[in-house]
Write an enzyme that holds these catalytic residues in place. Structure first.
Site, PDB file in Angstrom:
ATOM      1  N   GLY C 154       0.724  -1.258   0.127  1.00 32.27           N
ATOM      2  CA  GLY C 154      -0.490   0.140   0.115  1.00 32.27           C
ATOM      3  C   GLY C 154       1.136   0.700   0.120  1.00 32.27           C
ATOM      4  O   GLY C 154       1.769   0.972   0.561  1.00 32.27           O
ATOM      5  N   CYS C 155       0.264   2.318  -0.239  1.00 32.61           N
ATOM      6  CA  CYS C 155       0.852   4.099  -0.689  1.00 32.61           C
ATOM      7  C   CYS C 155       1.133   4.205   0.796  1.00 32.61           C
ATOM      8  O   CYS C 155       2.640   4.722   0.711  1.00 32.61           O
ATOM      9  CB  CYS C 155       0.041   4.406  -1.343  1.00 32.61           C
ATOM     10  SG  CYS C 155      -1.652   5.372  -0.173  1.00 32.61           S
ATOM     11  N   TYR C 156       0.457   4.106   2.085  1.00 35.36           N
ATOM     12  CA  TYR C 156       1.074   4.862   2.940  1.00 35.36           C
ATOM     13  C   TYR C 156       2.526   3.376   3.542  1.00 35.36           C
ATOM     14  O   TYR C 156       3.228   3.977   4.420  1.00 35.36           O
ATOM     15  CB  TYR C 156       0.021   4.440   4.221  1.00 35.36           C
ATOM     16  CG  TYR C 156      -0.930   5.820   4.029  1.00 35.36           C
ATOM     17  CD1 TYR C 156      -0.867   7.137   4.541  1.00 35.36           C
ATOM     18  CD2 TYR C 156      -2.502   5.025   3.895  1.00 35.36           C
ATOM     19  CE1 TYR C 156      -1.659   7.870   3.957  1.00 35.36           C
ATOM     20  CE2 TYR C 156      -3.369   6.287   3.943  1.00 35.36           C
ATOM     21  CZ  TYR C 156      -3.262   7.911   4.023  1.00 35.36           C
ATOM     22  OH  TYR C 156      -4.320   8.917   3.982  1.00 35.36           O
ATOM     23  N   GLU C 317       6.842  10.884  -0.966  1.00 36.41           N
ATOM     24  CA  GLU C 317       6.888   9.250  -2.360  1.00 36.41           C
ATOM     25  C   GLU C 317       5.854   9.687  -2.923  1.00 36.41           C
ATOM     26  O   GLU C 317       4.962  10.890  -2.533  1.00 36.41           O
ATOM     27  CB  GLU C 317       6.654   7.854  -1.500  1.00 36.41           C
ATOM     28  CG  GLU C 317       5.823   7.525  -0.798  1.00 36.41           C
ATOM     29  CD  GLU C 317       5.229   6.380  -0.805  1.00 36.41           C
ATOM     30  OE1 GLU C 317       5.655   5.526  -0.984  1.00 36.41           O
ATOM     31  OE2 GLU C 317       4.214   5.866  -0.648  1.00 36.41           O
ATOM     32  N   GLY C 323       4.638   4.686  -4.371  1.00 34.78           N
ATOM     33  CA  GLY C 323       3.928   3.937  -3.438  1.00 34.78           C
ATOM     34  C   GLY C 323       2.412   2.225  -4.173  1.00 34.78           C
ATOM     35  O   GLY C 323       1.269   2.247  -3.674  1.00 34.78           O
TER      36      GLY C 323
END
Lengths: 347, 347, 347, 347
Positions: C154-156, C317, C323
């Site tokens: 995931g991005c986070y 990012e 991400g």
């Protein structure tokens, strides 16, 4: 193929930053010198952290010194300097045998008097004006290819000239009726510390400025007049809107008498069917800057309004891309006989 | 002084939100009913957390039911409903003896055929059209004061009509030459779930739309024609720009033959010298939306371009303020004999 | 070198759009199928006008049908689908012999119970979980290279894991003290018509959400626990901020007792000195999203606060790049034995 | 009631602009002097066109001269000056018998040594420090009411202190565990020409700064220590986000041993149930800056995370409102015995 060695003179502003973005990755170019009076000594990636880690980003800025630029081996120089400053160094670099792509206004006008009128100073090298080629690749590719001095057009002019030139050449519009309304992102104002361009002064603000006689009018009317074969005087209305980059232009003009609206699309298609960076959106479609930012594309759409007999043209480009750095690289490709899309296939 | 009891019908959108902002604090108004089909049962402050803690913000939304609105004691109703929907409830509320300020397009046009042409449906209550007063307070304050049905003008029309009406009335412009470019904030699109109005579709985007025949043209041309005493047909070019609220409009028009440019400033000054919400910025000044957002002001500047003999007018207003809710409250003040600035002294 | 044929399944959202941007220009990939239930039949460039004129942009969307994807010749499929939907088609494509890079959450967790707890549904193919490799190239390049099923993080999580993993592996931090605060651009919410993500609801708004148990916690804690060799439970605080793309994360954690602050920089340098997409900004420098948007870079800076004995890590990012789409392409390069930067040298 | 005559010293920045906005319309205040070294001689409305047409906006800026301020009849002065500069004029105005509300950092700290440590200069009037009252109206209304010198708190501190003070007073949190993350709009950087605050440097950028020891830590820790009855040292992590105004703060802290999470809501409710400008959103709700911009409200929500035993507090305020100008006006109302909401009922 050997890479062409190039210099970027005045690389610390937004136009310089875009030139770096394109040329660091250009498959046929090698940056050998970048200059900036205030950043001399620093690495590219110190000034522009975005480029950290890119091949070539450890190159250090040098003072804008002709000898040093020549010594770097550069054979082509891109100038991203303020008008007035560019002419002097262009002269020196040309004398030293380099080819020059100037992104300032110094060589865009054929007439030194018009330069003086619009820019408030006499031209330091008026004899260079006839040598310079106004660098709209879609209009005069051949001359650009062989030029030693190319004047890359202004951001606003590009967005106005490309839609209008084919229509004026074909006598489809009443030249006296042209009104061009443009909206530019804030990067167009440059990277300088000025209160009117602070975030809090631009965010949530929409405003006209430079009315009625913005400097870009001079080159717009020069090129439109050439296309029309007669003197063209227009209204040009620039606006600042809160986006980073992008110019949207909306032009209205009366259809010339006895002309058919369908001829508009025909003329644009004839002019640009094979132009790699002009995307004709068609009749009834409006251009949107969000589809062209960070590219060298200009999108053009058109409408006919039968109620007023006006043709409405909308265009969208990136003011730093097709309006500045991208166009300069497009000229560079022509000048060096490179593939037309080289270094410009980004989106 | 006793407060006038008012209802806001259709209060869950951005226009409704602005009416609430103004009327919750209006010294001479008391909100007795707010309606929203989808929010019925919820408190104002649940739907609009910004109003939490304000006196009156615990009022609950009800269904848009005429009986309930009448029962609340309201004597004036503001309608912030979609066109087509507003007419029906306006009819009912008028029949019940309320005065109505409608912010939709349903009563702005005098001619039901024009309504049908632009809005694609036949007008449900054409006989109400002659009863309705087009609510531009600077132009027809007297009629508004005594009206039972006021049609608050559209956001774009306000920004175009106020600069142009005095000049057309004075025959200073060539009516056939008018081109009006407008740039609107995204709140103008309403508070509805539509992909084109997502943050990621509007941020960093500038785009024209609604060309060449946006619905607002109908009321713009109606009112300009009245002012000019002849039919006026213009080009109107709306654009979407990434700000929350605000409309900037730039208008060009040819100065009428044998007219003096100085007459433009004179006519505007004569028209608006004492108008509390029109701020004349003067000759050579451009309007900027950031100075008028969240106010009921419209700022107007002008230029004369001797090269083209065009007059250039720039105006800035808040599309939700002078372009919608503020103007409706201004009409309300007139209708109730209240001080003209009551509830509108915010910036 | 022959191009690898790839499919993008679920290509009509922002992640799909980014995958298209990267893969249309990837020198070693050829897109043979793109699917979207709602856009089936349309050309790529109709749905995404940005890609108009690109080679391959006339490809048409098809229904997400496994047979058709296989028939296109694709050997690798990127899935940009909602969780729950991805697992089914991943299963089918794997059975048909394709390798799959899934950008949803469906294969990120090793434990089907944790999946059920966080995603509220039982996992449809729990036996695939052990086959799947959590696709952080900097952490497990070898396993990715040989995987048939990669779960792109995931991005986070990416923005939190890359700074923390080397420090937890080296036992430099007190795992119980970790607080991760992240700020995401709005594209993270996806391209769906929802009022909270309208321009007017996000612009000029800063807000926390998903507190205290955002779904991404599940994979963050899984990977941190693996690195630390003990169970790690953290506080994760996501926020929405008005930018298109980009995640900035700021993490605080207590330096483990008897550890020296200088060891932090050493551990990060040891871990990432040769990682092409991790840029270590150094001690005392804060990351800024504007330098990484539209790239596959993650920038990491750190500070030691002697007053609190906390280490502060900042990372930046692009939520759609490193991400999501960029990272997936980075995995693809590993899986296909391609140069690590192929298709990712953009900025 | 007679209006209190007031002066605004240093009125040309964003804080000064907000003070003007509030005080031009304050029912019990009359602005008799506004000073600005650089704008002296200009009318308020020339410098801030937003205020054009407001009663009082034709007042002209004067030099920041104590004699002239006294001569204007002002009995209360608001100082919106840089730290270091404010102390001198505060001393002079106090000597001349005015009461002073200082919005700089010059009188916020009780300890001149701490001032020197954080602000890098010795305090010019250390004896005034004990006279000064730290102006958080919710915490020490009585002292503010009778003060001659009020130090309005910083924007970040307000957003951190109001959520934490009641919880530390009630010993509900472990003071050593506090981490405060804040995200501020760009107006917090002031109205000065600096490249990092240009539109193009802030738009589409999210970044931490001032880590680990931002100047505001000094007053935050002073006030938290007073509330806790013991020395409190925290981590404070400020960030810049692309909004005009607004601060969102998210605080984590461990629940003190043997404390019940429900006590958090109880303590906040007990502290602020009748505070007009603190809006408690309740358990499980996150604050959003868009509901408080241009108001004097601070919104506070809270969560308990049983996994980590941390309490998470979110607050939202306008950095120019409750974080600066609004709070100063709230102090002014207390000092003059005015209704607490006077001049602050805007949203």
């Amino acid at each position: 193929m050997q890479r062409t060695k190039i210099a970027i003179v005045g690389a610390s502003g937004y136009t310089g930053m875009e030139l770096l973005r394109l040329l660091l990755l250009h498959p046929h170019a090698e940056i050998t010198a970048v200059t900036s009076r205030q950043e001399a000594g620093k690495a590219l990636s110190d000034v522009f952290p975005r480029y950290l880690g890119a091949a070539g980003a450890d190159l250090r800025f040098i003072e804008p010194d002709t000898q040093a630029i020549v010594a770097s081996g550069a054979t082509v120089a891109f100038l991203a300097l303020p008008h007035g400053v560019a002419a002097q160094i262009a002269h020196e670099l040309l004398s030293a045998g380099l080819r020059v792509i100037d992104l300032s206004a110094d060589f865009r006008l054929r007439d030194a008097d018009v330069y003086q009128h619009y820019y408030g100073q006499s031209h330091p090298y008026p004899n260079l004006l006839e040598k310079a080629v106004y660098g709209l690749p879609e209009i005069r590719a051949d001359k650009i290819a062989s030029a030693s001095l190319v004047a890359a057009p202004g951001c606003y002019p590009t967005s106005i000239l490309l839609p209008l030139i084919p229509l004026l050449s074909a006598k489809l519009l009443d030249p006296a009726s042209i009104v061009a309304h443009s909206m530019s992102g804030v990067s167009g104002a440059g990277r300088k510390a000025d209160i009117p361009f602070l975030f809090c002064e631009c965010n949530e603000s929409v405003r006209a400025y430079g009315i009625p006689k913005h400097r870009h009018l001079s080159e717009i009317e020069q090129e439109l007049s050439l296309a029309a074969g007669q003197e063209v005087i227009i209204s040009f209305l620039p606006h600042l809107v809160p986006v980073h980059n992008g110019i949207a232009t909306t032009i209205t003009a009366k259809l010339a008498e006895s002309c058919d609206a369908a001829a508009v699309g025909d003329a644009l298609t004839a002019a640009y069917a094979t132009a790699p960076f002009v995307r004709l959106l068609g009749n009834g479609v409006c251009a949107d800057t969000k589809y062209v930012t960070r590219t060298n594309f200009i999108d053009i759409g058109w409408h006919h309004d039968p109620r007023t007999q006006r043709i409405i043209l909308t265009s969208a480009e990136d003011n730093l891309g097709k309006g500045a750095g991208g166009q300069a690289v497009q000229c560079f490709n022509l000048m060096c006989g490179l593939p037309v899309r080289a270094g410009l296939e980004n989106f």
